[in-house]
Write an enzyme that holds these catalytic residues in place. Structure first.
Site, PDB file in Angstrom:
ATOM      1  N   TYR A 118      -0.659 -20.835  10.355  1.00  0.00           N
ATOM      2  CA  TYR A 118      -0.053 -19.603  10.888  1.00  0.00           C
ATOM      3  C   TYR A 118       0.945 -19.948  12.002  1.00  0.00           C
ATOM      4  O   TYR A 118       2.106 -19.526  11.981  1.00  0.00           O
ATOM      5  CB  TYR A 118      -1.141 -18.663  11.419  1.00  0.00           C
TER       6      TYR A 118
ATOM      7  N   ASP B  87       4.568  -6.785  -3.333  1.00  0.00           N
ATOM      8  CA  ASP B  87       3.825  -7.917  -2.760  1.00  0.00           C
ATOM      9  C   ASP B  87       4.855  -8.981  -2.388  1.00  0.00           C
ATOM     10  O   ASP B  87       5.410  -9.659  -3.259  1.00  0.00           O
ATOM     11  CB  ASP B  87       2.816  -8.468  -3.777  1.00  0.00           C
TER      12      ASP B  87
ATOM     13  N   ASN C  17       0.822  -1.210   0.000  1.00  0.00           N
ATOM     14  CA  ASN C  17       0.000   0.000   0.000  1.00  0.00           C
ATOM     15  C   ASN C  17       0.869   1.279   0.000  1.00  0.00           C
ATOM     16  O   ASN C  17       1.289   1.767   1.052  1.00  0.00           O
ATOM     17  CB  ASN C  17      -0.919  -0.020   1.230  1.00  0.00           C
TER      18      ASN C  17
ATOM     19  N   LYS D 252       5.156 -19.602  12.155  1.00  0.00           N
ATOM     20  CA  LYS D 252       5.827 -18.810  13.193  1.00  0.00           C
ATOM     21  C   LYS D 252       6.803 -19.681  13.994  1.00  0.00           C
ATOM     22  O   LYS D 252       7.862 -19.200  14.422  1.00  0.00           O
ATOM     23  CB  LYS D 252       4.798 -18.133  14.099  1.00  0.00           C
TER      24      LYS D 252
ATOM     25  N   ASN E 195       8.703  -8.183   8.996  1.00  0.00           N
ATOM     26  CA  ASN E 195       7.512  -8.075   9.838  1.00  0.00           C
ATOM     27  C   ASN E 195       6.214  -8.421   9.100  1.00  0.00           C
ATOM     28  O   ASN E 195       5.250  -8.849   9.728  1.00  0.00           O
ATOM     29  CB  ASN E 195       7.449  -6.635  10.392  1.00  0.00           C
TER      30      ASN E 195
HETATM   31  N1  LIG Z   1      -1.328  -8.258  16.007  1.00  0.00           N
HETATM   32  C1  LIG Z   1      -1.093  -9.372  16.656  1.00  0.00           C
HETATM   33  O1  LIG Z   1      -1.859  -9.781  17.562  1.00  0.00           O
HETATM   34  C2  LIG Z   1       0.180 -10.148  16.350  1.00  0.00           C
HETATM   35  C3  LIG Z   1       0.610 -11.101  17.292  1.00  0.00           C
HETATM   36  C4  LIG Z   1       1.752 -11.825  17.024  1.00  0.00           C
HETATM   37  C5  LIG Z   1       2.459 -11.615  15.850  1.00  0.00           C
HETATM   38  N2  LIG Z   1       2.017 -10.701  14.949  1.00  0.00           N
HETATM   39  C6  LIG Z   1       2.787 -10.535  13.717  1.00  0.00           C
HETATM   40  O2  LIG Z   1       3.146  -9.184  13.557  1.00  0.00           O
HETATM   41  C7  LIG Z   1       3.370  -8.909  12.180  1.00  0.00           C
HETATM   42  C8  LIG Z   1       2.670  -7.607  11.810  1.00  0.00           C
HETATM   43  O3  LIG Z   1       1.273  -7.777  11.958  1.00  0.00           O
HETATM   44  P1  LIG Z   1       0.323  -6.633  12.515  1.00  0.00           P
HETATM   45  O4  LIG Z   1      -0.262  -7.112  13.783  1.00  0.00           O
HETATM   46  O5  LIG Z   1       0.995  -5.340  12.475  1.00  0.00           O
HETATM   47  O6  LIG Z   1      -0.840  -6.726  11.407  1.00  0.00           O
HETATM   48  P2  LIG Z   1      -1.430  -5.648  10.393  1.00  0.00           P
HETATM   49  O7  LIG Z   1      -1.776  -4.391  11.084  1.00  0.00           O
HETATM   50  O8  LIG Z   1      -2.496  -6.385   9.645  1.00  0.00           O
HETATM   51  O9  LIG Z   1      -0.206  -5.341   9.411  1.00  0.00           O
HETATM   52  C9  LIG Z   1       0.282  -6.305   8.516  1.00  0.00           C
HETATM   53  C10 LIG Z   1       1.334  -5.670   7.631  1.00  0.00           C
HETATM   54  O10 LIG Z   1       1.855  -6.693   6.751  1.00  0.00           O
HETATM   55  C11 LIG Z   1       1.766  -6.211   5.404  1.00  0.00           C
HETATM   56  N3  LIG Z   1       1.556  -7.300   4.452  1.00  0.00           N
HETATM   57  C12 LIG Z   1       0.660  -8.313   4.521  1.00  0.00           C
HETATM   58  N4  LIG Z   1       0.733  -9.078   3.427  1.00  0.00           N
HETATM   59  C13 LIG Z   1       1.712  -8.537   2.645  1.00  0.00           C
HETATM   60  C14 LIG Z   1       2.260  -8.872   1.383  1.00  0.00           C
HETATM   61  N5  LIG Z   1       1.806  -9.929   0.674  1.00  0.00           N
HETATM   62  N6  LIG Z   1       3.249  -8.113   0.875  1.00  0.00           N
HETATM   63  C15 LIG Z   1       3.702  -7.030   1.573  1.00  0.00           C
HETATM   64  N7  LIG Z   1       3.235  -6.665   2.772  1.00  0.00           N
HETATM   65  C16 LIG Z   1       2.243  -7.407   3.299  1.00  0.00           C
HETATM   66  C17 LIG Z   1       0.576  -5.252   5.423  1.00  0.00           C
HETATM   67  O11 LIG Z   1       0.714  -4.330   4.366  1.00  0.00           O
HETATM   68  P3  LIG Z   1      -0.375  -4.106   3.174  1.00  0.00           P
HETATM   69  O12 LIG Z   1      -1.589  -4.911   3.486  1.00  0.00           O
HETATM   70  O13 LIG Z   1      -0.585  -2.639   3.193  1.00  0.00           O
HETATM   71  O14 LIG Z   1       0.368  -4.592   1.974  1.00  0.00           O
HETATM   72  C18 LIG Z   1       0.758  -4.562   6.762  1.00  0.00           C
HETATM   73  O15 LIG Z   1       1.686  -3.523   6.646  1.00  0.00           O
HETATM   74  C19 LIG Z   1       2.861 -10.128  11.406  1.00  0.00           C
HETATM   75  O16 LIG Z   1       3.964 -10.923  11.014  1.00  0.00           O
HETATM   76  C20 LIG Z   1       2.032 -10.873  12.437  1.00  0.00           C
HETATM   77  O17 LIG Z   1       2.006 -12.264  12.203  1.00  0.00           O
HETATM   78  C21 LIG Z   1       0.893  -9.960  15.169  1.00  0.00           C
END
Ligand SMILES: NC(=O)c1ccc[n+]([C@@H]2O[C@H](COP(=O)([O-])OP(=O)(O)OC[C@H]3O[C@@H](n4cnc5c(N)ncnc54)[C@H](OP(=O)(O)O)[C@@H]3O)[C@@H](O)[C@H]2O)c1
Length: 263
Positions: A158, A66, A41, A162, A93
Protein backbone atom coordinates in the site's frame (compact mmCIF):
# COMPACT_ATOMS: atom_id res chain seq x y z
CA UNK A 1 -12.21 26.08 -11.32
CA UNK A 2 -14.54 27.68 -13.87
CA UNK A 3 -15.49 26.46 -17.29
CA UNK A 4 -14.48 28.82 -20.10
CA UNK A 5 -17.54 27.87 -22.16
CA UNK A 6 -20.33 29.03 -19.83
CA UNK A 7 -21.61 25.47 -19.30
CA UNK A 8 -21.09 23.86 -15.94
CA UNK A 9 -17.64 22.33 -15.38
CA UNK A 10 -17.47 18.54 -15.43
CA UNK A 11 -15.56 16.36 -12.96
CA UNK A 12 -15.01 12.64 -12.56
CA UNK A 13 -14.61 11.22 -9.06
CA UNK A 14 -13.49 7.61 -8.69
CA UNK A 15 -14.26 5.82 -5.46
CA UNK A 16 -17.26 8.12 -5.06
CA UNK A 17 -19.61 5.65 -3.38
CA UNK A 18 -18.40 6.56 0.12
CA UNK A 19 -15.61 8.07 2.22
CA UNK A 20 -13.33 10.71 0.80
CA UNK A 21 -14.68 10.30 -2.75
CA UNK A 22 -18.26 10.96 -1.64
CA UNK A 23 -17.04 14.11 0.15
CA UNK A 24 -15.31 15.30 -3.03
CA UNK A 25 -18.62 14.77 -4.85
CA UNK A 26 -20.52 16.81 -2.22
CA UNK A 27 -17.97 19.63 -2.30
CA UNK A 28 -17.87 19.78 -6.10
CA UNK A 29 -21.65 19.72 -6.46
CA UNK A 30 -21.75 22.67 -4.04
CA UNK A 31 -19.31 24.46 -6.37
CA UNK A 32 -21.57 23.81 -9.39
CA UNK A 33 -19.79 20.89 -11.06
CA UNK A 34 -21.63 18.26 -13.07
CA UNK A 35 -20.24 14.92 -11.97
CA UNK A 36 -19.54 11.41 -13.12
CA UNK A 37 -19.34 9.21 -10.03
CA UNK A 38 -17.45 5.93 -10.40
CA UNK A 39 -17.21 2.87 -8.16
CA UNK A 40 -18.49 -0.71 -8.17
CA UNK A 41 -21.58 0.12 -6.09
CA UNK A 42 -24.33 1.61 -8.29
CA UNK A 43 -26.93 1.78 -5.47
CA UNK A 44 -24.75 3.87 -3.19
CA UNK A 45 -23.84 6.21 -6.04
CA UNK A 46 -27.49 6.58 -7.03
CA UNK A 47 -28.37 7.53 -3.46
CA UNK A 48 -25.58 10.10 -3.41
CA UNK A 49 -26.70 11.45 -6.80
CA UNK A 50 -30.24 11.90 -5.44
CA UNK A 51 -28.89 13.70 -2.37
CA UNK A 52 -26.82 16.06 -4.51
CA UNK A 53 -29.38 16.83 -7.20
CA UNK A 54 -31.89 17.52 -4.41
CA UNK A 55 -29.64 20.27 -3.09
CA UNK A 56 -27.84 21.70 -6.11
CA UNK A 57 -28.61 22.51 -9.75
CA UNK A 58 -26.13 20.05 -11.22
CA UNK A 59 -26.24 16.86 -13.25
CA UNK A 60 -24.88 13.76 -11.52
CA UNK A 61 -24.26 10.56 -13.47
CA UNK A 62 -22.78 7.37 -12.16
CA UNK A 63 -20.95 4.48 -13.77
CA UNK A 64 -20.44 1.11 -12.09
CA UNK A 65 -16.87 0.08 -12.92
CA UNK A 66 -14.33 -2.19 -11.30
CA UNK A 67 -11.26 -0.02 -11.73
CA UNK A 68 -8.96 -2.92 -10.86
CA UNK A 69 -9.83 -4.65 -14.13
CA UNK A 70 -7.28 -4.47 -16.95
CA UNK A 71 -9.37 -2.36 -19.38
CA UNK A 72 -10.82 -0.10 -16.66
CA UNK A 73 -9.10 3.14 -17.67
CA UNK A 74 -10.29 2.80 -21.24
CA UNK A 75 -13.87 2.08 -20.05
CA UNK A 76 -13.71 5.13 -17.80
CA UNK A 77 -12.52 7.28 -20.70
CA UNK A 78 -15.32 6.04 -22.97
CA UNK A 79 -17.93 6.58 -20.21
CA UNK A 80 -16.71 10.16 -19.76
CA UNK A 81 -16.62 10.95 -23.48
CA UNK A 82 -20.18 9.65 -23.88
CA UNK A 83 -21.25 12.36 -21.44
CA UNK A 84 -19.03 15.33 -22.25
CA UNK A 85 -16.24 16.17 -24.73
CA UNK A 86 -14.17 17.90 -22.04
CA UNK A 87 -13.25 16.84 -18.55
CA UNK A 88 -12.29 19.76 -16.30
CA UNK A 89 -11.27 17.72 -13.27
CA UNK A 90 -10.35 14.07 -12.80
CA UNK A 91 -10.01 12.77 -9.24
CA UNK A 92 -8.30 9.40 -8.97
CA UNK A 93 -9.43 8.51 -5.48
CA UNK A 94 -10.51 4.84 -5.51
CA UNK A 95 -8.26 2.73 -3.34
CA UNK A 96 -8.03 0.33 -0.45
CA UNK A 97 -5.56 -0.81 2.20
CA UNK A 98 -4.14 -4.27 2.66
CA UNK A 99 -2.79 -4.96 6.13
CA UNK A 100 -0.70 -7.95 7.21
CA UNK A 101 2.40 -9.94 6.36
CA UNK A 102 3.15 -9.63 2.67
CA UNK A 103 3.89 -13.34 2.21
CA UNK A 104 0.45 -14.20 3.60
CA UNK A 105 -1.46 -11.95 1.22
CA UNK A 106 -3.51 -13.52 -1.55
CA UNK A 107 -1.85 -12.86 -4.90
CA UNK A 108 -5.19 -11.80 -6.40
CA UNK A 109 -5.58 -9.03 -3.81
CA UNK A 110 -2.02 -7.81 -4.43
CA UNK A 111 -2.65 -7.65 -8.17
CA UNK A 112 -5.95 -5.84 -7.56
CA UNK A 113 -4.16 -3.14 -5.57
CA UNK A 114 -1.39 -2.72 -8.16
CA UNK A 115 -3.92 -2.35 -10.95
CA UNK A 116 -6.20 0.01 -9.00
CA UNK A 117 -3.52 2.30 -7.50
CA UNK A 118 -0.94 2.19 -10.29
CA UNK A 119 -2.00 0.84 -13.69
CA UNK A 120 -5.49 2.34 -13.87
CA UNK A 121 -4.33 5.72 -12.54
CA UNK A 122 -1.40 5.94 -14.96
CA UNK A 123 -3.53 4.82 -17.91
CA UNK A 124 -6.35 7.22 -16.99
CA UNK A 125 -3.92 10.13 -16.74
CA UNK A 126 -2.47 9.16 -20.13
CA UNK A 127 -5.95 9.12 -21.66
CA UNK A 128 -7.34 12.33 -20.12
CA UNK A 129 -4.27 14.60 -20.13
CA UNK A 130 -4.00 15.24 -23.90
CA UNK A 131 -7.50 16.79 -23.95
CA UNK A 132 -6.61 19.04 -21.02
CA UNK A 133 -3.34 20.09 -22.65
CA UNK A 134 -5.17 20.88 -25.87
CA UNK A 135 -7.72 23.00 -23.94
CA UNK A 136 -4.92 24.66 -21.93
CA UNK A 137 -6.97 23.99 -18.80
CA UNK A 138 -7.98 21.20 -16.48
CA UNK A 139 -6.74 19.43 -13.39
CA UNK A 140 -6.07 15.97 -12.06
CA UNK A 141 -6.00 15.08 -8.37
CA UNK A 142 -4.39 11.79 -7.40
CA UNK A 143 -5.11 10.61 -3.87
CA UNK A 144 -1.99 9.20 -2.28
CA UNK A 145 -1.39 9.06 1.49
CA UNK A 146 1.08 10.12 4.13
CA UNK A 147 1.99 6.41 4.07
CA UNK A 148 3.66 7.25 0.75
CA UNK A 149 6.39 9.18 2.61
CA UNK A 150 7.54 6.07 4.46
CA UNK A 151 8.34 2.40 4.09
CA UNK A 152 5.59 0.80 6.18
CA UNK A 153 6.01 -2.85 7.19
CA UNK A 154 2.68 -4.76 7.14
CA UNK A 155 1.31 -2.10 4.77
CA UNK A 156 4.31 -2.50 2.47
CA UNK A 157 2.58 -2.66 -0.88
CA UNK A 158 0.00 0.00 0.00
CA UNK A 159 2.69 2.49 1.07
CA UNK A 160 4.80 1.68 -2.01
CA UNK A 161 1.91 2.31 -4.42
CA UNK A 162 1.22 5.64 -2.69
CA UNK A 163 4.92 6.59 -2.93
CA UNK A 164 4.66 5.86 -6.64
CA UNK A 165 1.67 8.20 -6.94
CA UNK A 166 3.58 11.00 -5.19
CA UNK A 167 6.67 10.92 -7.43
CA UNK A 168 4.61 10.28 -10.58
CA UNK A 169 2.30 13.23 -9.85
CA UNK A 170 5.07 15.66 -8.89
CA UNK A 171 7.00 14.90 -12.06
CA UNK A 172 3.95 15.21 -14.31
CA UNK A 173 2.88 18.45 -12.64
CA UNK A 174 6.10 20.05 -13.88
CA UNK A 175 5.71 18.62 -17.38
CA UNK A 176 2.23 20.07 -17.84
CA UNK A 177 2.71 23.37 -15.99
CA UNK A 178 3.41 25.30 -19.25
CA UNK A 179 0.00 24.18 -20.57
CA UNK A 180 -1.88 25.56 -17.54
CA UNK A 181 -2.94 22.05 -16.51
CA UNK A 182 -2.71 21.30 -12.80
CA UNK A 183 -1.75 18.01 -11.22
CA UNK A 184 -2.16 17.62 -7.49
CA UNK A 185 -1.25 14.74 -5.24
CA UNK A 186 -3.29 14.84 -2.04
CA UNK A 187 -1.80 12.98 0.93
CA UNK A 188 -4.33 12.44 3.72
CA UNK A 189 -3.43 10.99 7.08
CA UNK A 190 -5.79 8.76 9.04
CA UNK A 191 -9.32 9.71 7.96
CA UNK A 192 -12.71 8.54 9.27
CA UNK A 193 -13.98 6.30 6.47
CA UNK A 194 -14.46 2.57 5.81
CA UNK A 195 -10.79 2.39 4.79
CA UNK A 196 -9.49 0.73 7.97
CA UNK A 197 -12.29 -1.85 8.08
CA UNK A 198 -11.54 -2.85 4.48
CA UNK A 199 -7.79 -2.92 5.17
CA UNK A 200 -8.27 -5.05 8.28
CA UNK A 201 -6.71 -2.89 10.97
CA UNK A 202 -7.59 -0.21 13.51
CA UNK A 203 -6.11 3.26 12.91
CA UNK A 204 -2.98 3.53 15.04
CA UNK A 205 -1.93 7.03 14.12
CA UNK A 206 -0.87 8.70 17.41
CA UNK A 207 -1.88 12.04 15.89
CA UNK A 208 -5.53 10.94 15.64
CA UNK A 209 -7.96 10.92 12.71
CA UNK A 210 -9.68 13.62 10.69
CA UNK A 211 -13.01 13.93 8.90
CA UNK A 212 -13.06 13.32 5.14
CA UNK A 213 -14.44 16.85 4.58
CA UNK A 214 -11.22 18.30 6.07
CA UNK A 215 -9.18 16.41 3.46
CA UNK A 216 -11.39 17.57 0.61
CA UNK A 217 -11.38 21.22 1.76
CA UNK A 218 -7.57 21.25 1.91
CA UNK A 219 -7.30 19.62 -1.51
CA UNK A 220 -9.78 21.87 -3.33
CA UNK A 221 -8.46 25.01 -1.64
CA UNK A 222 -4.99 24.18 -2.98
CA UNK A 223 -6.13 23.35 -6.49
CA UNK A 224 -5.83 26.75 -8.13
CA UNK A 225 -2.60 28.13 -6.70
CA UNK A 226 -1.48 25.77 -3.97
CA UNK A 227 1.39 23.31 -4.01
CA UNK A 228 1.36 20.11 -6.07
CA UNK A 229 1.73 18.00 -2.96
CA UNK A 230 -1.08 18.67 -0.52
CA UNK A 231 -0.68 17.80 3.14
CA UNK A 232 -3.75 18.01 5.32
CA UNK A 233 -3.56 20.29 8.36
CA UNK A 234 -0.96 20.22 11.12
CA UNK A 235 -0.91 16.40 11.20
CA UNK A 236 0.26 16.32 7.60
CA UNK A 237 3.00 18.85 8.30
CA UNK A 238 4.26 16.90 11.32
CA UNK A 239 4.40 13.66 9.34
CA UNK A 240 6.16 15.33 6.42
CA UNK A 241 8.71 16.85 8.82
CA UNK A 242 9.33 13.45 10.46
CA UNK A 243 9.86 11.78 7.08
CA UNK A 244 12.55 14.32 6.20
CA UNK A 245 14.32 14.66 9.55
CA UNK A 246 14.37 11.20 11.14
CA UNK A 247 16.72 8.57 9.61
CA UNK A 248 14.81 6.02 7.49
CA UNK A 249 16.17 3.00 9.39
CA UNK A 250 14.75 4.39 12.63
CA UNK A 251 11.43 5.24 10.99
CA UNK A 252 10.96 1.83 9.39
CA UNK A 253 11.77 -0.01 12.65
CA UNK A 254 9.40 2.22 14.60
CA UNK A 255 6.70 1.63 11.98
CA UNK A 256 7.26 -2.15 12.15
CA UNK A 257 6.93 -2.12 15.94
CA UNK A 258 3.74 -0.10 15.74
CA UNK A 259 2.14 -1.97 12.85
CA UNK A 260 3.10 -5.59 13.65
CA UNK A 261 -0.11 -7.64 13.71
CA UNK A 262 -0.88 -9.02 17.16
CA UNK A 263 -0.84 -12.81 17.44
N1 LIG B 1 -9.14 6.80 5.17
C1 LIG B 1 -7.86 6.97 5.36
O1 LIG B 1 -7.35 6.92 6.51
C2 LIG B 1 -6.97 7.30 4.17
C3 LIG B 1 -5.70 7.85 4.43
C4 LIG B 1 -4.88 8.14 3.36
C5 LIG B 1 -5.30 7.90 2.06
N2 LIG B 1 -6.52 7.36 1.83
C6 LIG B 1 -6.90 7.10 0.45
O2 LIG B 1 -8.13 7.73 0.17
C7 LIG B 1 -8.77 7.07 -0.91
C8 LIG B 1 -10.24 6.85 -0.56
O3 LIG B 1 -10.33 5.98 0.55
P1 LIG B 1 -11.41 6.16 1.70
O4 LIG B 1 -10.68 6.45 2.96
O5 LIG B 1 -12.48 7.05 1.27
O6 LIG B 1 -11.91 4.64 1.80
P2 LIG B 1 -13.36 3.99 1.61
O7 LIG B 1 -14.37 4.69 2.42
O8 LIG B 1 -13.13 2.52 1.84
O9 LIG B 1 -13.70 4.24 0.07
C9 LIG B 1 -12.99 3.60 -0.96
C10 LIG B 1 -13.64 3.94 -2.28
O10 LIG B 1 -12.86 3.31 -3.33
C11 LIG B 1 -13.75 2.54 -4.14
N3 LIG B 1 -13.09 1.36 -4.71
C12 LIG B 1 -12.32 0.45 -4.07
N4 LIG B 1 -11.94 -0.52 -4.92
C13 LIG B 1 -12.49 -0.20 -6.13
C14 LIG B 1 -12.46 -0.81 -7.41
N5 LIG B 1 -11.80 -1.97 -7.63
N6 LIG B 1 -13.12 -0.22 -8.43
C15 LIG B 1 -13.81 0.94 -8.21
N7 LIG B 1 -13.86 1.57 -7.03
C16 LIG B 1 -13.21 1.00 -6.00
C17 LIG B 1 -14.88 2.13 -3.20
O11 LIG B 1 -16.04 1.87 -3.95
P3 LIG B 1 -16.85 0.45 -3.95
O12 LIG B 1 -16.26 -0.43 -2.90
O13 LIG B 1 -18.25 0.88 -3.68
O14 LIG B 1 -16.63 -0.04 -5.34
C18 LIG B 1 -15.06 3.40 -2.38
O15 LIG B 1 -15.86 4.31 -3.06
C19 LIG B 1 -8.00 5.77 -1.15
O16 LIG B 1 -7.16 5.93 -2.27
C20 LIG B 1 -7.15 5.64 0.11
O17 LIG B 1 -5.95 4.95 -0.12
C21 LIG B 1 -7.37 7.05 2.86
Amino acid sequence: MESQTGIRPFAIVTGASRGIGAEYARALARRGFDLLLVSRNKDRMNRLALELTGRHRVQIDSEALDLAEPEAAHRLYVAARQRRPTVNLLINNAGFGLFGEFVEMPMARIQEMLRLHVNTVVESVRLFLPGMIEQRSGAIINIASIAGFFSVPYLAEYAATKAFLITFSEALAEEVRPFRVRIQVCCPGSTETDFHVTAGFKPKNPLGTQHAAVVVDASLAALERGPTLVLVGWRGRVISWLSRCVPRTILVRAAAARMKPSG
